[in-house]
Design a protein around this motif. Structure first.
Motif: not given
Length: 637
Positions: A143-157
Motif C-alpha cells: 500500500f505504501n509503495v503504491a501510494s508514494n511511487w508516483e512516477s509508476v503508480t500515480g501515487g495516491s491519485t
C-alpha cells in the motif's frame, strides 16, 4: 459413456461451479448495465477468493496480504495496457510497451507470483499468527509503495485511462480457469500433505511432512490467481487508486471466504458470489435510494457494517461457513436426494452405504511384519514373520545420557535406554515422569541439552521431526491426533508420506484394510466422525503405512473403554508376533508389561528401574512405588 460419467462424478465440484459461472455470466449479459457491472464484479471477487482459498483453505494459515498481490496484478496489467498516447501525456515515466489486455493479465499474475516467491520463502518458515502478521506487513508495504511511487503508480491519485477490456465472457473464462486450477491443485499429493498440516502441524511433521515447501508452492499459486483478479479489476473499472487494495478490501475478501466456508472450494466460490452481490446492494443503499415515493437517505458505512453482521451471524450459526467446509460431490447430492425422498416417502429411506469401497487389487502381504522393516534387507524369523536387521550387532535405537526439557525446565535427565530390532520395550511410570518427553526428544520436538540418540548406529539428534520420520521412525501419538477434516483414505495415504519410494503403497494399503476392516467400512468417510477406538486403529494403521523400522506408541489405551483397549492391544500383540519393533508409553502398566519384552520405569525424569517384563512384574517394591501396584502381586507371588 460410462467412463465420461465416472470422470464427471470425480470432478463434480468444479463442473457445477463452472456451470454456475456460466449461468451468472449469462444472466449478466441479458440484464441491465448496472446488473452487468455487479455480475462482473462478483466474478472478479470469485477469482480473488478462490485464489485466497488455494493458500488459506489448504494451509490453515490466514493471510492478510493477498490483496497486496491483487494490487500488484492490477498495477502490472494497467501499466502494460494503457495506450502509449495516454502514457506520454499522463504517465511519461511508464514503459512504452503495450500488450493485448488478457496477455497483460497473465503477465500481472506472473509478477505477483514472483513477488510471492521472494516474500514467501522466509514467511513460510513461520506458523500461526506470526505468519499472518508477516502477510499483513506485506500488505502495508504494498500500500505504501503504491501510494508514494508516483512516477509508476500515480501515487495516491492512482492510474487512469486503462482500457475497459474485461467483458463478461472473458472474465467468466478466467473464473473457470481459476476454479479448475484450484481443483487440480487440490488433487495433488503435495496439497494433501498441506491439508494434513492444516489440521495438526506437529502430527504432520511426525508423518514426514516438511510443510514449508508445501506452503510456499500453495502461496505462490494463490498469489498468481489473486493477481489475475487484480488485472481483471483494472480492466473492468479503468481507473483505481491504492485505497482499493487495503484494509477494507482485505476484510471483505476474508469475510467472503469465511462465510462461504474456507475449507472447501465450493465454500470459497459460494461466499464470494453471495457476499459480493450483498456488498454491491448495500453500497447502493449507502449512497441513498428511492423506493417509489419513499427516499432512503445515504447511510455511510452500511456496506462494512452489513458484511460484518452477516459474518458474525454465520460464525454463530455455522462456524465453518455456509457449506460447513464440505466440498460439493456427487455423493453429497445423492445423499441429499435420498434424504428428501425418505421424507417424502418416495423410494427407500435407507441411508447410502458408507463402506462400498474397493481398493485397487494388489498382492496382499501375509503379515504387517513382512513390510515393517528397514529400508535395506530383512531376515525371516523362526515363526515366519520378518524381523528388521540393523547395520551392525548393536541396538536399533540407542539413547545415551539424554537430557532436555521445555525452556528452563529440565524434564528428563541422563536417560539411558535401548531397543533391539524385533523387540517391544515399555516406558512406565506415573504421570509427569517424562515418558512422553522421551518420545518427543527422539522425534525431534524437544530441545535436547545433552546426550545422543542413535538409530541403527547413526545419530538423529538435532534432526527436524520430518527428517526423523523419513529415517524410519513412526508414531502413534497420544490422543490419536488423526486429521479429522480428511477422510480415512487420506489419513492412510499421508501415513506413507515418509517413504522414500512410493512403490507398493497400494499393496500395503490393501493389507492394512484387511487387518483393520472397520477402516475399509469408513474408507471414504471423514476420519473425524470415527469413534475413539476406531480412531486409535486408524492412528496405528497410519503409522504402519510408513513401513517404520521403529514404531513409537504414546498411551494407546488413553480414553478407550476396556473392550476397545483389549481390541487395540490385541492388534499390538499381533504386530509383536510379526516382528514389529516398538517402544510404547502406557499408563496401564499391566497391559504394557504383558505386551513388552522389557521395560524402563521413570520417576521425575530419571530411570529408576529396568529389566525384563517378568522381573518388573515380580518386583513388588518397584511396582508399589512407581507403578501403582500390579494385580496378582501378593505375599505369595
Amino acid at each position: 459413456m460410462r467412463r465420461t460419467a465416472l470422470v464427471a462424478r470425480a470432478h463434480f465440484a468444479p463442473l457445477v461451479l463452472s456451470a454456475g459461472v456460466v449461468l451468472l455470466a449469462g444472466y449478466g449479459a441479458v440484464a441491465s448495465n448496472a446488473v452487468r457491472t455487479s455480475v462482473l464484479s462478483a466474478l472478479i471477487s470469485a477469482i480473488l477468493v478462490v485464489g485466497m482459498y488455494v493458500f488459506i483453505g489448504n494451509s490453515g494459515v490466514f493471510s492478510f496480504g493477498h490483496i497486496g498481490f491483487m494490487a500488484i496484478g492490477a498495477y502490472a496489467t494497467a501499466i502494460l495496457v494503457i495506450p502509449e498516447s495516454t502514457k506520454s501525456a499522463l504517465f511519461p515515466s511508464l514503459p512504452g510497451i503495450t500488450l493485448p489486455a488478457h496477455l497483460a493479465v497473465a503477465v500481472g499474475a506472473l509478477v505477483a507470483a514472483l513477488v510471492a516467491v521472494l516474500i514467501g520463502t522466509p514467511l513460510m518458515q513461520l506458523s500461526g499468527i506470526v505468519a499472518s502478521l508477516g502477510t499483513f506487513a506485506f500488505l502495508n508495504i504494498t500500500f505504501n509503495v503504491a501510494s508514494n511511487w508516483e512516477s509508476v503508480t500515480g501515487g495516491s491519485t492512482g492510474l487512469a485511462g486503462v482500457p475497459r477490456a474485461a467483458t463478461l465472457p472473458s472474465t467468466a473464462a478466467w473464473a473457470i480457469l481459476a476454479i479448475v486450477t484450484a481443483w487440480l491443485f487440490q488433487q495433488t499429493r503435495l496439497c494433501l500433505r498441506l491439508r494434513g498440516s492444516r489440521d495438526d502441524e506437529d502430527a504432520a511433521r511426525a508423518l514426514g511432512i516438511g510443510i514449508s515447501w508445501e506452503r510456499l508452492v500453495s502461496f505462490v499459486l494463490s498469489a498468481a490467481v489473486t493477481g489475475v483478479a487484480g488485472g481483471l479489476f483494472a480492466l473492468a473499472f479503468g481507473t483505481f487508486n491504492p485505497s482499493a487494495f487495503f484494509v477494507s478490501a482485505t476484510f471483505l475478501a476474508i469475510a467472503m471466504l469465511v462465510v462461504g466456508g474456507r475449507l472447501s472450494l465450493t465454500g470459497a466460490f459460494t461466499g464470494a458470489v453471495l457476499l459480493s452481490l450483498l456488498s454491491l446492494l448495500l453500497r447502493q443503499v449507502e449512497d441513498g435510494i428511492a423506493l417509489g415515493i419513499i427516499r432512503v437517505p445515504p447511510v455511510r458505512g452500511l456496506q462494512q457494517v452489513g458484511v460484518a453482521v452477516v459474518l458474525v451471524v454465520v460464525l454463530l450459526i455455522r462456524p465453518r461457513g455456509i457449506t460447513n467446509g464440505v466440498e460439493l460431490t456427487w455423493n453429497t447430492v445423492a445423499r441429499m436426494s435420498a434424504w428428501v425422498k425418505a421424507r417424502l416417502r418416495i423410494g427407500s429411506s435407507a441411508e447410502p452405504a458408507r463402506g462400498d469401497v474397493r481398493v485397487a487389487a494388489r498382492p496382499v502381504w501375509q503379515s504387517v511384519g513382512d513390510w515393517v522393516r528397514p529400508h535395506g534387507s530383512s531376515r525371516p524369523s523362526s515363526t515366519g514373520s520378518t524381523t528388521a536387521t540393523t547395520g551392525d550387532s548393536g541396538p536399533l535405537l540407542a539413547v545415551s545420557q539424554l537430557s532436555g526439557g521445555y525452556g528452563e525446565l529440565k524434564a528428563i535427565r541422563g536417560i539411558e535406554l535401548s531397543v533391539d530390532s524385533g523387540e517391544v520395550v515399555a516406558l512406565l511410570g506415573p504421570n509427569g515422569a517424562g515418558k512422553t518427553t522421551i518420545l518427543r526428544a527422539i522425534l525431534g520436538f524437544l530441545h535436547v541439552t545433552g546426550g545422543d540418540i542413535l538409530l541403527d548406529g547413526r545419530s538423529i539428534l538435532g534432526m527436524a521431526p520430518d527428517r526423523v520420520a523419513r529415517s524410519g521412525i513412526g508414531l502413534v501419538p497420544e490422543g490419536r491426533r488423526i486429521l479429522g477434516s480428511l477422510t480415512v483414505a487420506e489419513n492412510l495415504r499421508l501415513g506413507a508420506a515418509a517413504r522414500r519410494s512410493k512403490e507398493g503403497i497400494e499393496a500395503d494399503l490393501e493389507s492394512i484394510l484387511d487387518r483393520f476392516p472397520v477402516l475399509r467400512r469408513y474408507y471414504r468417510g471423514s476420519a473425524g466422525t470415527l469413534s475413539g477406538g476406531e480412531q486409535q486403529q486408524l492412528a496405528v494403521a497410519r503409522a504402519l503405512m510408513a513401513r517404520p523400522r521403529l514404531l513409537l506408541l504414546d498411551e494407546p489405551s488413553l480414553g478407550l473403554a476396556p473392550v476397545l483397549t483389549a481390541t487395540v492391544f490385541g492388534i499390538l500383540g499381533d504386530l509383536k508376533r510379526e516382528g514389529v519393533t516398538m517402544l510404547i508409553v502406557e499408563q496401564n502398566a499391566e497391559l504394557a508389561l504383558e505386551l513388552a519384552d522389557r521395560g524402563y520405569v521413570l520417576q521425575t525424569g530419571r530411570i529408576v528401574g529396568h529389566g525384563s517384563s517378568d522381573r518388573l512384574r515380580a518386583d513388588r517394591d518397584l511396582a508399589d512405588a512407581y507403578l501403582g501396584g500390579l494385580p496378582g502381586l501378593d505375599d505369595g507371588s
